[in-house]
Design a protein around this motif. Structure first.
Motif, PDB file in Angstrom:
ATOM      1  N   ALA A 351       0.827  -1.208   0.000  1.00  0.00           N
ATOM      2  CA  ALA A 351       0.000   0.000   0.000  1.00  0.00           C
ATOM      3  C   ALA A 351       0.867   1.267   0.000  1.00  0.00           C
ATOM      4  O   ALA A 351       0.542   2.259  -0.655  1.00  0.00           O
ATOM      5  CB  ALA A 351      -0.921  -0.002   1.230  1.00  0.00           C
ATOM      6  N   LEU A 352       1.970   1.199   0.728  1.00  0.00           N
ATOM      7  CA  LEU A 352       2.869   2.353   0.762  1.00  0.00           C
ATOM      8  C   LEU A 352       3.534   2.562  -0.583  1.00  0.00           C
ATOM      9  O   LEU A 352       3.729   3.704  -1.038  1.00  0.00           O
ATOM     10  CB  LEU A 352       3.916   2.161   1.864  1.00  0.00           C
ATOM     11  N   LEU A 353       3.886   1.463  -1.285  1.00  0.00           N
ATOM     12  CA  LEU A 353       4.527   1.573  -2.583  1.00  0.00           C
ATOM     13  C   LEU A 353       3.572   2.172  -3.607  1.00  0.00           C
ATOM     14  O   LEU A 353       3.978   2.970  -4.471  1.00  0.00           O
ATOM     15  CB  LEU A 353       5.016   0.198  -3.040  1.00  0.00           C
ATOM     16  N   VAL A 358       5.466   9.861  -0.782  1.00  0.00           N
ATOM     17  CA  VAL A 358       4.827  10.226   0.491  1.00  0.00           C
ATOM     18  C   VAL A 358       5.668  11.341   1.123  1.00  0.00           C
ATOM     19  O   VAL A 358       6.877  11.157   1.327  1.00  0.00           O
ATOM     20  CB  VAL A 358       4.725   9.013   1.439  1.00  0.00           C
ATOM     21  N   GLN A 359       5.025  12.460   1.410  1.00  0.00           N
ATOM     22  CA  GLN A 359       5.760  13.604   1.970  1.00  0.00           C
ATOM     23  C   GLN A 359       6.171  13.375   3.417  1.00  0.00           C
ATOM     24  O   GLN A 359       7.262  13.754   3.829  1.00  0.00           O
ATOM     25  CB  GLN A 359       4.910  14.885   1.877  1.00  0.00           C
ATOM     26  N   SER A 392      14.561   7.186   0.802  1.00  0.00           N
ATOM     27  CA  SER A 392      14.121   7.970   1.987  1.00  0.00           C
ATOM     28  C   SER A 392      14.987   9.221   2.092  1.00  0.00           C
ATOM     29  O   SER A 392      16.225   9.132   2.113  1.00  0.00           O
ATOM     30  CB  SER A 392      14.250   7.131   3.256  1.00  0.00           C
ATOM     31  N   ARG A 393      14.325  10.365   2.140  1.00  0.00           N
ATOM     32  CA  ARG A 393      15.030  11.653   2.259  1.00  0.00           C
ATOM     33  C   ARG A 393      14.530  12.393   3.500  1.00  0.00           C
ATOM     34  O   ARG A 393      13.310  12.519   3.693  1.00  0.00           O
ATOM     35  CB  ARG A 393      14.804  12.513   1.005  1.00  0.00           C
ATOM     36  N   LEU A 394      15.461  12.904   4.299  1.00  0.00           N
ATOM     37  CA  LEU A 394      15.112  13.650   5.531  1.00  0.00           C
ATOM     38  C   LEU A 394      14.895  15.118   5.180  1.00  0.00           C
ATOM     39  O   LEU A 394      15.735  15.767   4.570  1.00  0.00           O
ATOM     40  CB  LEU A 394      16.237  13.540   6.562  1.00  0.00           C
ATOM     41  N   ARG A 414      10.684  11.830   3.662  1.00  0.00           N
ATOM     42  CA  ARG A 414       9.946  11.786   2.377  1.00  0.00           C
ATOM     43  C   ARG A 414      10.362  10.515   1.642  1.00  0.00           C
ATOM     44  O   ARG A 414      11.565  10.251   1.450  1.00  0.00           O
ATOM     45  CB  ARG A 414      10.262  13.025   1.551  1.00  0.00           C
ATOM     46  N   LEU A 415       9.398   9.732   1.264  1.00  0.00           N
ATOM     47  CA  LEU A 415       9.663   8.492   0.547  1.00  0.00           C
ATOM     48  C   LEU A 415       9.352   8.689  -0.924  1.00  0.00           C
ATOM     49  O   LEU A 415       8.279   9.235  -1.301  1.00  0.00           O
ATOM     50  CB  LEU A 415       8.796   7.354   1.116  1.00  0.00           C
ATOM     51  N   GLU A 416      10.309   8.259  -1.751  1.00  0.00           N
ATOM     52  CA  GLU A 416      10.169   8.377  -3.202  1.00  0.00           C
ATOM     53  C   GLU A 416      10.500   7.040  -3.833  1.00  0.00           C
ATOM     54  O   GLU A 416      11.270   6.245  -3.285  1.00  0.00           O
ATOM     55  CB  GLU A 416      11.137   9.466  -3.754  1.00  0.00           C
ATOM     56  N   PRO A 417       9.941   6.758  -4.982  1.00  0.00           N
ATOM     57  CA  PRO A 417      10.255   5.477  -5.652  1.00  0.00           C
ATOM     58  C   PRO A 417      11.698   5.455  -6.127  1.00  0.00           C
ATOM     59  O   PRO A 417      12.315   6.477  -6.348  1.00  0.00           O
ATOM     60  CB  PRO A 417       9.254   5.422  -6.811  1.00  0.00           C
ATOM     61  N   GLN A 418      12.216   4.246  -6.316  1.00  0.00           N
ATOM     62  CA  GLN A 418      13.590   4.077  -6.767  1.00  0.00           C
ATOM     63  C   GLN A 418      13.733   4.551  -8.206  1.00  0.00           C
ATOM     64  O   GLN A 418      12.867   4.358  -9.035  1.00  0.00           O
ATOM     65  CB  GLN A 418      14.004   2.606  -6.646  1.00  0.00           C
TER      66      GLN A 418
END
Length: 418
Positions: A351-353, A358-359, A392-394, A414-418
């Motif tokens: 679900a997260l993918l 996600v900010q 994952s970015r802080l 912040r999560l971003e796709p690869q």
């Protein structure tokens, strides 16, 4: 000449201007017209229709300000000046000779009262009592004004720049002590040389004797009340004189002694430095008579250090101190099966993918899995941040999120796709 009513009205209307001029008159005895106009313009009300020139003319017409003869300068009316200084405690130090003359006048008024009593002259009694009352009032007023003036002298001396030579800083203090405090102490001496207390005591005795005589003779109650009130003034003046003399001495004497000690110290140091400059350090300090005179400004005291009993007991306990061995619990490995009881991690990751990007991961967890306990949400957060499935970015901004029982302060990931 203006009427008193007009003068008082203008004092009320232009009090700030008159107060400023009265304070400045301590340094400037007479003012130029431009200086007065500048003061009026500075303290004028914003909505006032009168211009500074009109205000100046009204103050002169009311006799608050007076033009000096043979000049174009202005001065504050002396009566107004005394009145304003008395209310604002800005009086300068009076003359000890004036105070002494008023104290000696008590003896003449007491003699007049005693003569009236001996001659059964009630008019002379009333005149003597009225004269004594007026003298007591004038002396009490001068003592109170002189006390405030001396306190202001001391405050000004203490607040002066410390870099100024101490002789200049304390010049007014030394003059006030020599010209006022010492003569006042001599006058208020309770011995044979003093005049203040003996004259007041004689006046009290004469007033009490006159009051008793009038009571026996059946005189009017108002006459006896007048004598009794004047006797109360005499008693209060004795108390006030003692307090003022002690307070003035306590205020100025330490400053006077400080100035004297500084002068002696400076003289001794200059003498020794002169010898050292001429003869060298060893010969200058070992010269005949110099070493013996140095203790005048140098005090040597034998010092012996001791340890308090309480410190000794603490040191003894510290020497025999033995640390206690504390058994720390060993780390218990987390059981991954515990998380499976609360959430399906594979479904959560899927679900997260699908929701990427996600900010704020913590906000996303609280929105979709807020029913879980706080420790489970925090564990999921830390595991998902390190998961290699996404980037994952802080973020730089800090925020906070309310969980069920705790509030978390953090920098969002912040999560971003690869």
């Amino acid at each position: 000449m203006a009427t008193p009513k007009s003068l008082v009205y203008h004092l009320h209307k232009h009090w700030d201007i008159v107060e400023t001029l009265a304070r400045a008159s301590r340094d400037i005895p007479a003012f130029e017209e431009s200086q007065v106009l500048a003061t009026i313009g500075k303290h004028g009300s914003p909505g006032e229709s009168d211009d500074p020139g009109a205000v100046l003319r009204s103050l002169c017409n009311a006799d608050v300000l007076q033009w000096l003869t043979r000049s174009n300068s202005l001065q504050v009316n002396p009566l107004v000046l005394d009145f304003v200084r008395g209310l604002t405690r800005e009086h300068e130090l009076g003359l000890s000779s004036v105070l002494k003359a008023r104290v000696e006048a008590i003896r003449d008024a007491t003699r007049q009262l005693s003569d009236g009593l001996a001659d059964h002259d009630h008019d002379a009694l009333r005149r003597g009592a009225a004269r004594l009352s007026d003298l007591f009032r004038q002396i009490a007023q001068q003592l109170d004004q002189d006390r405030h003036a001396i306190l202001e002298l001391a405050e000004n001396a203490k607040s002066t720049d410390a870099s100024m030579p101490i002789e200049r800083r304390y010049k007014a203090v030394l003059e006030a002590y020599d010209q006022y405090v010492e003569p006042m102490n001599e006058m208020m001496d309770s011995g044979l040389d003093g005049t203040f207390y003996p004259y007041l005591e004689a006046a009290e005795q004469a007033l009490d004797k006159a009051s008793e005589a009038l009571s026996v003779q059946g005189a009017l109650y108002t006459h006896r009340l007048q004598l009794r009130q004047v006797a109360y003034q005499a008693k209060e003046l004795r108390r006030l004189g003692r307090i003022v003399a002690q307070q003035c001495a306590d205020t100025l004497l330490p400053l006077r002694e400080e100035a004297r000690q500084h002068n002696e110290l400076s003289a001794a140091i200059s003498h020794v430095l002169g010898r050292v400059r001429k003869q060298g350090l060893r010969r200058g300090l070992s010269a005949k008579g110099v070493r013996g005179r140095l203790p005048r400004w140098k005090v040597e005291r034998g010092r012996k250090l001791g340890v308090d009993d309480e410190v000794l007991s603490i040191m003894a306990e510290a020497r025999s101190f033995t640390p206690e061995v504390a058994a720390f619990p060993e780390e218990v490995a987390a059981d991954p099966a515990d998380m499976a009881e609360w959430v399906d991690e594979e479904a959560l990751k899927k679900a997260l993918l699908d929701a990427l990007p996600v900010q704020d991961l913590m906000a996303w967890l609280c929105q979709h899995y807020g029913h879980l306990p706080d420790p489970v949400v925090l564990r999921l957060y830390h595991d998902l941040v390190r998961d290699p499935t996404w980037q994952s970015r802080l973020r730089d901004d800090a925020t906070e999120t309310e969980l069920k029982t705790v509030r978390v302060h953090y920098h969002p990931h912040r999560l971003e796709p690869q």
